[in-house]
Design a protein around this motif. Sequence first.
Motif, mmCIF file in Angstrom:
data_model
loop_
_atom_site.group_PDB
_atom_site.id
_atom_site.type_symbol
_atom_site.label_atom_id
_atom_site.label_comp_id
_atom_site.label_asym_id
_atom_site.label_seq_id
_atom_site.Cartn_x
_atom_site.Cartn_y
_atom_site.Cartn_z
ATOM 1 N N PRO A 217 0.819 -1.223 0.000
ATOM 2 C CA PRO A 217 0.000 0.000 0.000
ATOM 3 C C PRO A 217 0.851 1.271 0.000
ATOM 4 O O PRO A 217 2.065 1.208 0.220
ATOM 5 N N GLY B 98 6.794 2.141 1.661
ATOM 6 C CA GLY B 98 8.222 2.248 1.350
ATOM 7 C C GLY B 98 8.580 1.625 0.010
ATOM 8 O O GLY B 98 9.756 1.521 -0.325
ATOM 9 N N LYS B 99 7.556 1.238 -0.757
ATOM 10 C CA LYS B 99 7.812 0.542 -2.033
ATOM 11 C C LYS B 99 8.839 1.274 -2.902
ATOM 12 O O LYS B 99 9.828 0.689 -3.310
ATOM 13 N N SER B 100 8.564 2.538 -3.214
ATOM 14 C CA SER B 100 9.433 3.166 -4.203
ATOM 15 C C SER B 100 10.813 3.481 -3.636
ATOM 16 O O SER B 100 11.817 3.165 -4.270
ATOM 17 N N SER B 101 10.886 4.049 -2.427
ATOM 18 C CA SER B 101 12.206 4.417 -1.902
ATOM 19 C C SER B 101 13.054 3.178 -1.606
ATOM 20 O O SER B 101 14.245 3.146 -1.926
ATOM 21 N N VAL B 102 12.442 2.153 -1.016
ATOM 22 C CA VAL B 102 13.196 0.941 -0.670
ATOM 23 C C VAL B 102 13.607 0.184 -1.947
ATOM 24 O O VAL B 102 14.752 -0.271 -2.071
ATOM 25 N N ARG C 9 4.378 9.631 4.897
ATOM 26 C CA ARG C 9 3.976 10.411 3.729
ATOM 27 C C ARG C 9 3.858 11.896 4.078
ATOM 28 O O ARG C 9 4.249 12.756 3.305
ATOM 29 N N GLU D 113 7.265 13.403 4.247
ATOM 30 C CA GLU D 113 7.812 13.536 2.894
ATOM 31 C C GLU D 113 7.227 14.766 2.191
ATOM 32 O O GLU D 113 7.908 15.501 1.493
ATOM 33 N N LEU E 31 10.775 -0.857 11.421
ATOM 34 C CA LEU E 31 12.110 -0.806 10.809
ATOM 35 C C LEU E 31 12.377 0.613 10.321
ATOM 36 O O LEU E 31 11.452 1.270 9.829
ATOM 37 N N ASN E 32 13.623 1.065 10.438
ATOM 38 C CA ASN E 32 13.946 2.343 9.797
ATOM 39 C C ASN E 32 14.247 2.071 8.319
ATOM 40 O O ASN E 32 14.190 0.917 7.863
ATOM 41 N N PHE E 33 14.564 3.120 7.582
ATOM 42 C CA PHE E 33 14.735 2.952 6.134
ATOM 43 C C PHE E 33 15.822 1.928 5.793
ATOM 44 O O PHE E 33 15.597 1.008 4.999
ATOM 45 N N SER F 280 14.848 -1.551 6.437
ATOM 46 C CA SER F 280 13.874 -2.034 5.440
ATOM 47 C C SER F 280 14.598 -2.478 4.172
ATOM 48 O O SER F 280 14.274 -3.516 3.593
HETATM 49 N N1 LIG Z 1 11.191 1.876 6.924
HETATM 50 C C1 LIG Z 1 11.061 3.194 6.793
HETATM 51 N N2 LIG Z 1 11.225 3.986 7.852
HETATM 52 C C2 LIG Z 1 11.068 5.307 7.756
HETATM 53 N N3 LIG Z 1 10.745 5.962 6.619
HETATM 54 C C3 LIG Z 1 10.572 5.239 5.533
HETATM 55 C C4 LIG Z 1 10.708 3.820 5.552
HETATM 56 N N4 LIG Z 1 10.439 3.353 4.305
HETATM 57 C C5 LIG Z 1 10.148 4.439 3.562
HETATM 58 N N5 LIG Z 1 10.244 5.567 4.287
HETATM 59 C C6 LIG Z 1 9.965 6.951 3.837
HETATM 60 O O1 LIG Z 1 8.547 7.048 3.747
HETATM 61 C C7 LIG Z 1 8.157 7.825 2.620
HETATM 62 C C8 LIG Z 1 7.180 7.044 1.726
HETATM 63 O O2 LIG Z 1 7.857 5.971 1.117
HETATM 64 P P1 LIG Z 1 7.623 5.565 -0.401
HETATM 65 O O3 LIG Z 1 8.796 4.742 -0.794
HETATM 66 O O4 LIG Z 1 7.295 6.758 -1.233
HETATM 67 O O5 LIG Z 1 6.334 4.638 -0.271
HETATM 68 P P2 LIG Z 1 5.380 4.014 -1.386
HETATM 69 O O6 LIG Z 1 6.162 3.959 -2.665
HETATM 70 O O7 LIG Z 1 5.057 2.649 -0.841
HETATM 71 O O8 LIG Z 1 4.178 4.899 -1.439
HETATM 72 C C9 LIG Z 1 9.458 8.229 1.941
HETATM 73 O O9 LIG Z 1 9.764 9.536 2.338
HETATM 74 C C10 LIG Z 1 10.481 7.248 2.456
HETATM 75 O O10 LIG Z 1 11.790 7.785 2.494
#
Ligand SMILES: Nc1ncnc2c1ncn2[C@@H]1O[C@H](COP(=O)(O)OP(=O)(O)O)[C@@H](O)[C@H]1O
Length: 228
Positions: free
Chosen positions: A12, A16-20, A160, A163, A204-206, A209
């Motif tokens: 959903p 973190g889909k796109s950033s991770v 979100r 961000e 989990l932090n970024f 993850s």
């Molecule tokens: N495990 C995490 N802990 C903290 N922040 C995270 C984590 N995973 C992602 N983020 C941050 O949360 C925000 C949303 O992540 P995003 O990758 O855009 O999600 P999605 O693509 O699933 O909508 C970004 O700013 C990202 O850097």
Amino acid sequence: MPETFFVGIDGPAGSGKSSVSKEAARRLGFGYLDTGSVYRALAWHVLNQGGQTTDPAAVEAGFATFEPRISLDPDVRTIAVGETDVTKAIRTPETTAAVAGVAKTLSVRAKINDLFRQIVADADLPGVIVEGRDITTVVAPDAPVRILLTAHPEVRAARRSKEMGAEDVAKVAEAMRQRDASDSTVVDFLNAAEGVTAVDTTHLNFDQSVDAVLSVIDERREEGRDGR
Ligand SMILES: Nc1ncnc2c1ncn2[C@@H]1O[C@H](COP(=O)(O)OP(=O)(O)O)[C@@H](O)[C@H]1O
Ligand SMILES: Nc1ccn([C@@H]2O[C@H](COP(=O)(O)OP(=O)(O)O)[C@@H](O)[C@H]2O)c(=O)n1
């Protein structure tokens, strides 16, 4: 050309889909395909042609002339439709509001999914991480790695908001809840399908993850090498 290693990541909004995925792709030297941006680009294209995405015929007609060109480089996040760079235009509130109409046009979803499979097959890369709502279930149910990224709704909304620099977390949470509800009428991205590994990033932090995703990928690649 050897087959491109396919990593599918679902989940959903705000999980973190796109950033991770992007960071995991960077570290592996893989490509990264943000399927949401292709849905957004088609929504932009339909609006640009004077159509409404709530009209399935307009979405069908839009797809007929849709020529997306998307970078798979995790460090180059550009997307064009024909000769027009739409990288910024696909993030406007107007386009964002129109994406749901595209997502709900099932006949076009099937064609977009074929497009994703083709993009990966044509990629001259060792692997591609493909991220989006129904990748592990519909687009690539046989992919060697399928991951569902999840996180508690409040945590997703907080990420979100941060961000976006938005102060009203409750408002962001409500917008997200509505989009999740709308998306979940078309695909189930909240529950892991059989064979899909769930990675819950709530606590989990970024970096943790990214590491969790990389270890699932490593494990599957090992299994593949061992012929398991
Ligand atoms: N495990 C995490 N802990 C903290 N922040 C995270 C984590 N995973 C992602 N983020 C941050 O949360 C925000 C949303 O992540 P995003 O990758 O855009 O999600 P999605 O693509 O699933 O909508 C970004 O700013 C990202 O850097
Ligand atoms: N594989 C996909 C990707 C996106 N989409 C649709 O496209 C919208 C925008 O996708 P996105 O990945 O940019 O969304 P967020 O990263 O903003 O959550 C989603 O809300 C879905 O309606 C989809 O239906 N299937």
